[in-house]
Design an enzyme around this catalytic site. Structure first.
Site, mmCIF file in Angstrom:
data_model
loop_
_atom_site.group_PDB
_atom_site.id
_atom_site.type_symbol
_atom_site.label_atom_id
_atom_site.label_comp_id
_atom_site.label_asym_id
_atom_site.label_seq_id
_atom_site.Cartn_x
_atom_site.Cartn_y
_atom_site.Cartn_z
ATOM 1 N N SER A 226 5.281 20.014 29.063
ATOM 2 C CA SER A 226 4.981 21.203 28.250
ATOM 3 C C SER A 226 6.142 21.496 27.303
ATOM 4 C CB SER A 226 4.729 22.423 29.154
ATOM 5 O OG SER A 226 5.746 22.547 30.131
ATOM 6 N N GLU B 210 -4.364 22.471 38.248
ATOM 7 C CA GLU B 210 -4.330 23.231 36.988
ATOM 8 C C GLU B 210 -5.735 23.636 36.530
ATOM 9 O OE1 GLU B 210 -1.798 21.827 33.863
ATOM 10 O OE2 GLU B 210 -2.566 23.313 32.445
#
Ligand code: KIV
Length: 252
Positions: free
Chosen positions: A45, A180
């Site tokens: 990320s 997720e």
């Protein structure tokens, strides 16, 4: 507070739930470690929140190694998990080669995205003695094929596949699995179906821990905030205010 990955398993049965945050630089890693976070993730990320890329697809091994080394210098206690970036684990041999590079740069464990189809890569990594964390559900490295960040486990078939993915990762040697953007009921089912801890993000409360991108916790990346993220502060506003105060002081 977790001090070693060998303590992970006990946290599934006895708690407390695991608290994991991302870090990409020395001061953040040091602050989070000293604050008592259980696990640190040098996530890919970083492509978005540190490098300004549109998604994680453009993140390279060089990017990961650079940020991981900075994090390593800041951390005394919390185990550091590092992501294998997109296209760095296309084949088992490549996965092992790059996992070893991350370990040499200071990771305590590596993570890659995918379930059953990644079992051969997970097996070679674990057989080499490298601790491995799985990641199933919404897979950000596949966001372009998927056409966006979508909730996973909506049909019975999809839910069953996610349970099988988690079990395949556990059988291949994973010591924990990130879930997720999975429907909470399905994340709960997966958590009960495996003996290793699950760490959820946008997957409800019924997992063995939670992980968050630190920028979403701090409110330091205001241009995109996932719906499940609840910032505890507003670093973006504080930064803007401090910059304006400095500008005013200089010009006065
Ligand atoms: O890269 C990352 O930050 C991650 C988290 C979203 C789990 O993989």
């Amino acid at each position: 507070m977790l001090t070693d990955l060998s303590e992970l398993q006990a946290r599934k049965s006895s708690g407390p739930p695991l608290a994991m945050l991302t870090a990409y630089d020395y001061p953040t890693a040091r602050l989070l470690d000293e604050a008592g976070v259980d696990l640190l993730l040098v996530g890919d990320s970083l492509g978005m929140v540190m490098l300004g890329l549109p998604d994680t697809v453009g993140v390279t091994m060089a990017d990961m190694l650079h940020h991981l080394r900075a994090v390593r210098r800041g951390v005394r206690r919390a185990p550091v998990v590092a992501d294998l970036p997109y296209h760095s684990y296309l084949l088992p041999g490549q996965a092992l080669h790059n996992a070893r590079r991350l370990m040499r740069a200071g990771a305590d464990a590596v993570k890659l995205e995918g379930g059953v189809e990644m079992a051969d890569r997970v097996r070679v990594i674990c057989a080499d003695g490298i601790p491995f964390v799985g990641h199933i559900g919404m897979l950000p490295q596949h966001v372009r094929e998927e056409g966006g960040y979508k909730k996973k486990g909506r049909s019975e078939k999809a839910a069953r596949q996610l349970v099988e993915d988690a079990q395949a990762l556990q059988a291949a040697g994973a010591c924990a699995i990130v879930l997720e953007s999975i429907l909470p009921a399905v994340a709960s089912e997966i958590t009960r179906a495996v003996s290793v801890p699950t760490i959820g993000i946008g997957s409800g409360k019924d997992t063995d821990g939670q992980v968050l991108v630190t920028h979403d916790l701090l409110g330091s990346f205001p241009w995109f905030r996932p719906p499940f993220a609840k910032p505890e502060t507003n670093v973006a506003a504080a930064t803007t205010a401090a910059a304006r105060a400095f500008i005013d002081a200089v010009r006065r």
